[in-house]
Design a protein around this motif. Sequence first.
Motif, PDB file in Angstrom:
ATOM      1  N   VAL A  42       0.846  -1.202   0.000  1.00 16.24           N
ATOM      2  CA  VAL A  42       0.000   0.000   0.000  1.00 16.24           C
ATOM      3  C   VAL A  42       0.877   1.247   0.000  1.00 16.24           C
ATOM      4  CG1 VAL A  42      -1.633   1.326   1.399  1.00 16.24           C
ATOM      5  CG2 VAL A  42      -1.975  -1.128   1.081  1.00 16.24           C
ATOM      6  N   SER A  43       1.932   1.253   0.817  1.00 18.72           N
ATOM      7  CA  SER A  43       2.741   2.485   0.872  1.00 18.72           C
ATOM      8  C   SER A  43       3.555   2.680  -0.414  1.00 18.72           C
ATOM      9  CB  SER A  43       3.620   2.532   2.111  1.00 18.72           C
ATOM     10  OG  SER A  43       4.395   1.383   2.174  1.00 18.72           O
ATOM     11  N   ASP A  44       3.934   1.574  -1.092  1.00 19.81           N
ATOM     12  CA  ASP A  44       4.591   1.731  -2.411  1.00 19.81           C
ATOM     13  C   ASP A  44       3.646   2.446  -3.378  1.00 19.81           C
ATOM     14  OD1 ASP A  44       6.789   0.308  -1.592  1.00 19.81           O
ATOM     15  OD2 ASP A  44       6.061  -1.611  -2.385  1.00 19.81           O
ATOM     16  N   TYR A  45       2.394   1.984  -3.360  1.00 19.89           N
ATOM     17  CA  TYR A  45       1.411   2.604  -4.258  1.00 19.89           C
ATOM     18  C   TYR A  45       1.257   4.093  -3.943  1.00 19.89           C
ATOM     19  CZ  TYR A  45      -0.482  -1.616  -6.487  1.00 19.89           C
ATOM     20  OH  TYR A  45      -0.639  -2.735  -7.244  1.00 19.89           O
ATOM     21  N   VAL A  46       1.031   4.362  -2.655  1.00 13.27           N
ATOM     22  CA  VAL A  46       0.742   5.739  -2.270  1.00 13.27           C
ATOM     23  C   VAL A  46       1.936   6.640  -2.596  1.00 13.27           C
ATOM     24  CG1 VAL A  46       0.114   7.253  -0.355  1.00 13.27           C
ATOM     25  CG2 VAL A  46      -0.901   4.980  -0.531  1.00 13.27           C
ATOM     26  N   GLU A  47       3.144   6.189  -2.228  1.00 17.97           N
ATOM     27  CA  GLU A  47       4.336   7.016  -2.500  1.00 17.97           C
ATOM     28  C   GLU A  47       4.516   7.241  -3.994  1.00 17.97           C
ATOM     29  OE1 GLU A  47       7.792   5.284  -0.604  1.00 17.97           O
ATOM     30  OE2 GLU A  47       6.693   5.371   1.314  1.00 17.97           O
ATOM     31  N   LEU A  57       0.574   4.694 -10.901  1.00 21.33           N
ATOM     32  CA  LEU A  57      -0.811   5.174 -10.983  1.00 21.33           C
ATOM     33  C   LEU A  57      -1.662   4.197 -11.800  1.00 21.33           C
ATOM     34  CD1 LEU A  57      -3.029   7.384 -10.659  1.00 21.33           C
ATOM     35  CD2 LEU A  57      -2.106   8.457 -12.724  1.00 21.33           C
ATOM     36  N   SER A  58      -1.147   3.786 -12.962  1.00 21.86           N
ATOM     37  CA  SER A  58      -1.897   2.854 -13.816  1.00 21.86           C
ATOM     38  C   SER A  58      -2.181   1.549 -13.101  1.00 21.86           C
ATOM     39  CB  SER A  58      -1.112   2.508 -15.079  1.00 21.86           C
ATOM     40  OG  SER A  58      -0.921   3.636 -15.826  1.00 21.86           O
ATOM     41  N   ARG A  59      -1.172   1.079 -12.386  1.00 23.51           N
ATOM     42  CA  ARG A  59      -1.364  -0.194 -11.674  1.00 23.51           C
ATOM     43  C   ARG A  59      -2.394  -0.038 -10.563  1.00 23.51           C
ATOM     44  NH1 ARG A  59       4.170  -3.198 -10.278  1.00 23.51           N
ATOM     45  NH2 ARG A  59       2.665  -4.580  -9.283  1.00 23.51           N
ATOM     46  N   ALA A  60      -2.388   1.115  -9.911  1.00 24.43           N
ATOM     47  CA  ALA A  60      -3.375   1.342  -8.845  1.00 24.43           C
ATOM     48  C   ALA A  60      -4.783   1.412  -9.440  1.00 24.43           C
ATOM     49  CB  ALA A  60      -3.053   2.628  -8.094  1.00 24.43           C
ATOM     50  N   VAL A  61      -4.908   2.019 -10.606  1.00 21.84           N
ATOM     51  CA  VAL A  61      -6.226   2.094 -11.247  1.00 21.84           C
ATOM     52  C   VAL A  61      -6.702   0.679 -11.595  1.00 21.84           C
ATOM     53  CG1 VAL A  61      -7.514   2.938 -13.243  1.00 21.84           C
ATOM     54  CG2 VAL A  61      -5.856   4.435 -12.128  1.00 21.84           C
ATOM     55  N   THR A  62      -5.785  -0.122 -12.121  1.00 22.92           N
ATOM     56  CA  THR A  62      -6.135  -1.509 -12.459  1.00 22.92           C
ATOM     57  C   THR A  62      -6.620  -2.253 -11.214  1.00 22.92           C
ATOM     58  OG1 THR A  62      -4.436  -1.439 -14.141  1.00 22.92           O
ATOM     59  CG2 THR A  62      -5.258  -3.607 -13.574  1.00 22.92           C
ATOM     60  N   HIS A  71      -7.544  -7.657  -4.014  1.00 31.30           N
ATOM     61  CA  HIS A  71      -7.162  -6.434  -4.733  1.00 31.30           C
ATOM     62  C   HIS A  71      -7.990  -5.252  -4.224  1.00 31.30           C
ATOM     63  CE1 HIS A  71      -5.642  -8.804  -8.493  1.00 31.30           C
ATOM     64  NE2 HIS A  71      -4.836  -8.903  -7.446  1.00 31.30           N
ATOM     65  N   GLN A  72      -9.281  -5.506  -4.038  1.00 26.23           N
ATOM     66  CA  GLN A  72     -10.164  -4.435  -3.584  1.00 26.23           C
ATOM     67  C   GLN A  72      -9.731  -3.880  -2.232  1.00 26.23           C
ATOM     68  OE1 GLN A  72     -12.589  -2.368  -4.543  1.00 26.23           O
ATOM     69  NE2 GLN A  72     -12.047  -3.128  -6.556  1.00 26.23           N
ATOM     70  N   SER A  73      -9.287  -4.787  -1.332  1.00 28.93           N
ATOM     71  CA  SER A  73      -8.951  -4.261  -0.006  1.00 28.93           C
ATOM     72  C   SER A  73      -7.690  -3.404  -0.078  1.00 28.93           C
ATOM     73  CB  SER A  73      -8.864  -5.372   1.037  1.00 28.93           C
ATOM     74  OG  SER A  73      -7.727  -6.151   0.792  1.00 28.93           O
ATOM     75  N   VAL A  74      -6.710  -3.804  -0.921  1.00 27.36           N
ATOM     76  CA  VAL A  74      -5.519  -2.944  -1.088  1.00 27.36           C
ATOM     77  C   VAL A  74      -5.943  -1.636  -1.755  1.00 27.36           C
ATOM     78  CG1 VAL A  74      -3.232  -2.734  -2.157  1.00 27.36           C
ATOM     79  CG2 VAL A  74      -3.988  -4.945  -1.295  1.00 27.36           C
ATOM     80  N   ALA A  75      -6.763  -1.754  -2.791  1.00 27.26           N
ATOM     81  CA  ALA A  75      -7.184  -0.562  -3.543  1.00 27.26           C
ATOM     82  C   ALA A  75      -7.866   0.447  -2.618  1.00 27.26           C
ATOM     83  CB  ALA A  75      -8.117  -0.961  -4.679  1.00 27.26           C
ATOM     84  N   GLN A  76      -8.766  -0.073  -1.769  1.00 31.26           N
ATOM     85  CA  GLN A  76      -9.506   0.845  -0.887  1.00 31.26           C
ATOM     86  C   GLN A  76      -8.567   1.563   0.085  1.00 31.26           C
ATOM     87  OE1 GLN A  76     -12.474   1.849  -1.500  1.00 31.26           O
ATOM     88  NE2 GLN A  76     -12.542   0.387  -3.173  1.00 31.26           N
ATOM     89  N   LYS A  81      -5.689   6.552   1.565  1.00 35.00           N
ATOM     90  CA  LYS A  81      -4.450   7.281   1.883  1.00 35.00           C
ATOM     91  C   LYS A  81      -4.191   8.394   0.872  1.00 35.00           C
ATOM     92  CE  LYS A  81      -2.230   4.498   5.129  1.00 35.00           C
ATOM     93  NZ  LYS A  81      -2.474   3.071   5.175  1.00 35.00           N
ATOM     94  N   CYS A  82      -4.781   8.269  -0.318  1.00 37.37           N
ATOM     95  CA  CYS A  82      -4.581   9.309  -1.335  1.00 37.37           C
ATOM     96  C   CYS A  82      -5.539  10.481  -1.147  1.00 37.37           C
ATOM     97  CB  CYS A  82      -4.788   8.718  -2.739  1.00 37.37           C
ATOM     98  SG  CYS A  82      -3.371   7.781  -3.312  1.00 37.37           S
TER      99      CYS A  82
END
Length: 377
Positions: A42-47, A57-62, A71-76, A81-82
């Motif tokens: 999660v923090s890799d995505y957010v950073e 960003l694209s991977r987070a959208v996916t 996937h949904q729980s990480v996405a949420q 955090k964003c």
Amino acid sequence: MEHPENNEAYKGLAVNAGIEQPASVNPYLKNGHRRKKPRLSVSDYVEGIIKGDITVLSRAVTLTESTRPEHQSVAQEVIEKCLPYAGNSIRVGISGVPGAGKSTSIDAFGLHVLEQYGGKLAVLAIDPSSERSKGSILGDKTRMEKLAVHPKSFIRPSPAAGSLGGVARKTRETIVLCEAAGFDKIFVETVGVGQSETAVHSMVDFFLLIQLAGTGDELQGIKRGIMEMADGIVINKADGDNLEPARLAAVQFRNALRLFPVPESGWTPQVFTYSGFYNLGVKEIWDMIYRYIAFVKDNGYFEYRRNAQSKYWMYETIEEHLRDSFYHNPCIKAMLAQKERQVLQGELTSFVAAKSLLDAYFKSKREWTSNDEIEES
Ligand code: GDP
């Protein structure tokens, strides 16, 4: 084998045995050998998102588009955090029937706003019906040729076909991610054939309706509700022989809009003609949109509308989850077809059938909860 030309007589012209050429296909790319992208936390995505890293960003959208619960729980969590970094943008909904010139116009509009106002632009879409939405990024990129190669733009097609509510929610979540990644201009495109306008309207600050001059009554076929949602109506293809009909259509729209009450925003929707293809009249449209934004920021409506939208999405999400939970419930799945048949054959009224299904649903939920309690204790 020694080559004949390696004879003493040809000294200096040594010919070596050939080197075996590698296969043109890399064997390590076969299934199973393909290098998996490392999982991001999660923090890799957010950073990554906050740094404006487009790949992350694209991977987070996916991830937000995935239906898998993990996937949904990480996405949420990523979205949550964003959120503190989101919101700082101008969101414009762009709607029009197929062929109205949305792609051509978005290309022209996008280049104009980037040139005129700087910043970064994300183009998203809500199109629950389309074939195009089945993951064809290339399709969307070739539709907007210039923006597709612009370093400050990010184009993302509609999430794959599904219920309108689900597709729209994912687009709304994508807006949050894009804003956190520093995109300060968001276009949300939708095909103007029905309810998807309501969904787009519920997530943008300005709703732009693209129309064409047609034959006869220009206003025919446009639902009153859609016109009422529009903050601006623009008549495209005002070029060549179509210039006069477009102007005439604009007059008719202006007259029709006068019959509507002044919207809540206090802003009277405006009508312009333009040509997306020849890039004529584009500036006037965007001057109008920026005038609108200044107007509603000043009178407080901007903030009010965004709050109302957040509330709307909270209820939408609750309803979507409840509906999902109901129809995916094994008890309900087993009973539904039979109850439907009984209603159709006049054996049960709709209300009695609905009540017995709901009772069965709540009963199964209660059983689940008490089983959980037993396991925990
Ligand atoms: P969309 O389906 O709404 O995305 O529409 P497109 O952008 O794909 O445009 C549909 C057709 O209309 C294409 O052939 C475009 O070249 C043409 N078109 C779009 N904008 C204009 C315009 O301003 N003037 C003229 N004459 N043609 C246009």
